[in-house]
Structure formats: C-alpha cells, structure tokens
Design an enzyme around this catalytic site. Sequence first.
Site, PDB file in Angstrom:
ATOM      1  N   ASP A 110      -5.452  -3.723 -16.815  1.00  0.00           N
ATOM      2  CA  ASP A 110      -4.502  -2.738 -17.373  1.00  0.00           C
ATOM      3  C   ASP A 110      -4.882  -2.248 -18.768  1.00  0.00           C
ATOM      4  O   ASP A 110      -4.015  -2.006 -19.609  1.00  0.00           O
ATOM      5  CB  ASP A 110      -3.079  -3.361 -17.454  1.00  0.00           C
ATOM      6  CG  ASP A 110      -2.613  -3.913 -16.123  1.00  0.00           C
ATOM      7  OD1 ASP A 110      -2.953  -3.302 -15.094  1.00  0.00           O
ATOM      8  OD2 ASP A 110      -1.921  -4.945 -16.126  1.00  0.00           O
ATOM      9  N   ASN A 157      -6.140   3.440 -12.006  1.00  0.00           N
ATOM     10  CA  ASN A 157      -5.193   2.396 -11.623  1.00  0.00           C
ATOM     11  C   ASN A 157      -3.791   2.868 -11.962  1.00  0.00           C
ATOM     12  O   ASN A 157      -3.597   3.649 -12.899  1.00  0.00           O
ATOM     13  CB  ASN A 157      -5.476   1.092 -12.381  1.00  0.00           C
ATOM     14  CG  ASN A 157      -4.520  -0.018 -11.979  1.00  0.00           C
ATOM     15  OD1 ASN A 157      -4.226  -0.209 -10.791  1.00  0.00           O
ATOM     16  ND2 ASN A 157      -4.018  -0.773 -12.957  1.00  0.00           N
ATOM     17  N   GLU A 183       6.065   6.329  -9.296  1.00  0.00           N
ATOM     18  CA  GLU A 183       4.634   6.083  -9.043  1.00  0.00           C
ATOM     19  C   GLU A 183       4.123   6.978  -7.917  1.00  0.00           C
ATOM     20  O   GLU A 183       3.016   7.528  -7.992  1.00  0.00           O
ATOM     21  CB  GLU A 183       4.407   4.619  -8.644  1.00  0.00           C
ATOM     22  CG  GLU A 183       4.628   3.633  -9.759  1.00  0.00           C
ATOM     23  CD  GLU A 183       4.299   2.206  -9.314  1.00  0.00           C
ATOM     24  OE1 GLU A 183       3.241   1.984  -8.706  1.00  0.00           O
ATOM     25  OE2 GLU A 183       5.119   1.306  -9.576  1.00  0.00           O
ATOM     26  N   LYS A 235      -7.229  -7.969  -7.834  1.00  0.00           N
ATOM     27  CA  LYS A 235      -8.427  -8.619  -8.380  1.00  0.00           C
ATOM     28  C   LYS A 235      -9.041  -7.751  -9.476  1.00  0.00           C
ATOM     29  O   LYS A 235      -8.900  -6.525  -9.455  1.00  0.00           O
ATOM     30  CB  LYS A 235      -9.463  -8.802  -7.261  1.00  0.00           C
ATOM     31  CG  LYS A 235      -8.984  -9.700  -6.142  1.00  0.00           C
ATOM     32  CD  LYS A 235      -9.090 -11.133  -6.551  1.00  0.00           C
ATOM     33  CE  LYS A 235      -8.475 -12.049  -5.507  1.00  0.00           C
ATOM     34  NZ  LYS A 235      -8.433 -13.433  -5.927  1.00  0.00           N
ATOM     35  N   LEU A 236      -9.751  -8.441 -10.371  1.00  0.00           N
ATOM     36  CA  LEU A 236     -10.477  -7.704 -11.402  1.00  0.00           C
ATOM     37  C   LEU A 236     -11.703  -7.053 -10.748  1.00  0.00           C
ATOM     38  O   LEU A 236     -12.353  -7.669  -9.912  1.00  0.00           O
ATOM     39  CB  LEU A 236     -10.925  -8.714 -12.458  1.00  0.00           C
ATOM     40  CG  LEU A 236     -11.085  -8.246 -13.895  1.00  0.00           C
ATOM     41  CD1 LEU A 236      -9.845  -7.552 -14.415  1.00  0.00           C
ATOM     42  CD2 LEU A 236     -11.418  -9.446 -14.782  1.00  0.00           C
ATOM     43  N   HIS A 249       0.063   1.391 -12.952  1.00  0.00           N
ATOM     44  CA  HIS A 249       0.771   0.185 -13.404  1.00  0.00           C
ATOM     45  C   HIS A 249       2.256   0.523 -13.527  1.00  0.00           C
ATOM     46  O   HIS A 249       2.611   1.588 -14.036  1.00  0.00           O
ATOM     47  CB  HIS A 249       0.197  -0.256 -14.765  1.00  0.00           C
ATOM     48  CG  HIS A 249       0.778  -1.539 -15.241  1.00  0.00           C
ATOM     49  ND1 HIS A 249       0.403  -2.751 -14.716  1.00  0.00           N
ATOM     50  CD2 HIS A 249       1.728  -1.811 -16.167  1.00  0.00           C
ATOM     51  CE1 HIS A 249       1.092  -3.714 -15.314  1.00  0.00           C
ATOM     52  NE2 HIS A 249       1.901  -3.175 -16.197  1.00  0.00           N
ATOM     53  N   GLY A 253       0.790  -1.233   0.000  1.00  0.00           N
ATOM     54  CA  GLY A 253       0.000   0.000   0.000  1.00  0.00           C
ATOM     55  C   GLY A 253       0.818   1.276   0.000  1.00  0.00           C
ATOM     56  O   GLY A 253       0.373   2.310   0.496  1.00  0.00           O
ATOM     57  N   SER A 254       2.014   1.246  -0.609  1.00  0.00           N
ATOM     58  CA  SER A 254       2.825   2.467  -0.581  1.00  0.00           C
ATOM     59  C   SER A 254       2.201   3.567  -1.442  1.00  0.00           C
ATOM     60  O   SER A 254       2.290   4.755  -1.098  1.00  0.00           O
ATOM     61  CB  SER A 254       4.264   2.176  -1.003  1.00  0.00           C
ATOM     62  OG  SER A 254       4.334   1.796  -2.355  1.00  0.00           O
ATOM     63  N   ASN A 255       1.544   3.207  -2.541  1.00  0.00           N
ATOM     64  CA  ASN A 255       0.856   4.231  -3.347  1.00  0.00           C
ATOM     65  C   ASN A 255      -0.332   4.812  -2.591  1.00  0.00           C
ATOM     66  O   ASN A 255      -0.581   6.016  -2.629  1.00  0.00           O
ATOM     67  CB  ASN A 255       0.397   3.631  -4.674  1.00  0.00           C
ATOM     68  CG  ASN A 255       1.521   3.586  -5.685  1.00  0.00           C
ATOM     69  OD1 ASN A 255       1.936   4.610  -6.212  1.00  0.00           O
ATOM     70  ND2 ASN A 255       2.047   2.401  -5.928  1.00  0.00           N
TER      71      ASN A 255
HETATM   72  C1  GRF Z   1       2.712  -0.870  -7.725  1.00  0.00           C
HETATM   73  O1  GRF Z   1       3.904  -1.133  -8.398  1.00  0.00           O
HETATM   74  C2  GRF Z   1       1.601  -0.596  -8.702  1.00  0.00           C
HETATM   75  O2  GRF Z   1       2.045  -0.016  -9.887  1.00  0.00           O
HETATM   76  C3  GRF Z   1       1.050  -1.960  -8.992  1.00  0.00           C
HETATM   77  O3  GRF Z   1       1.156  -2.652  -7.781  1.00  0.00           O
HETATM   78  C4  GRF Z   1       2.195  -2.097  -6.980  1.00  0.00           C
HETATM   79  C5  GRF Z   1       1.585  -1.747  -5.669  1.00  0.00           C
HETATM   80  O4  GRF Z   1       2.521  -1.348  -4.725  1.00  0.00           O
HETATM   81  N1  GRF Z   1      -0.288  -1.879  -9.532  1.00  0.00           N
HETATM   82  P1  GRF Z   1       2.030  -0.661  -3.384  1.00  0.00           P
HETATM   83  O5  GRF Z   1       1.094  -1.664  -2.686  1.00  0.00           O
HETATM   84  O6  GRF Z   1       1.333   0.609  -3.719  1.00  0.00           O
HETATM   85  O7  GRF Z   1       3.279  -0.452  -2.588  1.00  0.00           O
END
Ligand code: GRF
Length: 210
Positions: free
Chosen positions: A150, A107, A179, A91-92, A109, A12-14
Amino acid sequence: MKNIAAFVSGSGSNFRAIHKQTLNGNIPGEIVLVVSNNPNCGAITYAEENSIQIFIVNNTRFSNPDTREYTLLQALLKAEVDLICLAGYMKLLPQNIVQQYKNKILNIHPALLPDFGGKGYYGMKVHEAVLKSGAEYSGATVHFVDEKYDHGPIIAQRKVKILDTDTVEALAERVLKVEHELYPEVVKASCENRIIMENNKPRILEYNEN
Ligand code: GRF
C-alpha cells in the site's frame, strides 16, 4: 486495446467490476490472465465460468521462490500483459515484476492512504481501525504498486463519509461500492494512456487535456 492481468485472492468483486466494463467496451482492454495464490477463491470460480486464463502461483505449486517468480513473470510476458490490476491480492508482488511493470501495476485499498495502509491493514481490519480512530471520512484509494504494501504513488481517491451509526460491516459495504466505481475509472484512464507523471506524482488527464 490493452492486455490486463488481474491478481486476486478473494471474492473478486473489483475484478468482476473491471471485467464487466471491458466486456461492455467502456474500458479499452481485455482481461487476458487471472493470477491467484488461492485456487479455491470466488474470483477463480468466476474466471473459470468466464473462460479467462488462470495462473496459480503459491508455495505448493512452486516451492522454490526463484522458480516461482521467474515462472510468473514468464506467464505475464507470454500473455503480453500491459497492465496489472491487484484486486484483493493478499501477497507482496516479487521485485522482478515490480521492476518490469513500473507504473503499470495498480492496486485498490479500502481507505484513504497513506492512513490505514501497510502490512496488517487488510479486509475488515482496515475499517475497524478507521472507525476506532474517530475519523470523519474513509474512502478508497487507487495507487501504483511498489515493493511495499500500500505504498506506491496515489493516483485517485474517493471519500466516504463516516456515519455516527456506522458498523464495520456497513462502512465496508459503502466503501466497496465506491471501489467498484473508482477502480474501473482508473483502469480505463490507464488503458487510454491518460495517467501521466508530473513531478513524480501521477495525474489523470481529463479528455479535453489530451
Ligand atoms: C477490497 O476491499 C480492496 O480494496 C482490497 O481487498 C478487497 C478485495 O475485495 N484490496 P474483492 O475481492 O475485490 O471483492
């Protein structure tokens, strides 16, 4: 202010990068709900620590797919969610949610879509494939979500140069850093209603275009 739901399965870093910017006011939104298939992931621990409402959706909890999809949509509607951010969600998304939230689901990627995306391209597999291909650049892509992995229209991309010395881990780390910059920027633009559709393609409006 927009109400945001973050969908997570991993560290969950994003999600955390976006959450920080909602707290400091840079993103005019609030994360009102965190959805996960995995109650034991790092992202859920973070949500608990930060008193963010959690909704777990998986086969164990709801064995009937119809009930599962209906209950998830009801949870989003009840929380008055305006924007869904998939952040490492494995998951989709069910059809009913994709339809209800058309062009309101983002999303991220870890590659330059449409290359190196789709089913099977997740986690380190993405970076492995990029390095193997001999590409000069990788990067990060934020796109709208449709019913395929994606696949939806691309909103923004940022490149990362591949180095001769790169390993999968080193490239993954540099892409992830990008990201954490790109995703909050796009979420901010969405919350400010600055993502428009032009000939079926999304475009982020600059402030002087508003
Ligand atoms: C990220 O690389 C994102 O692009 C992909 O899954 C990863 C999630 O990383 N969809 P985090 O859980 O946000 O650290």
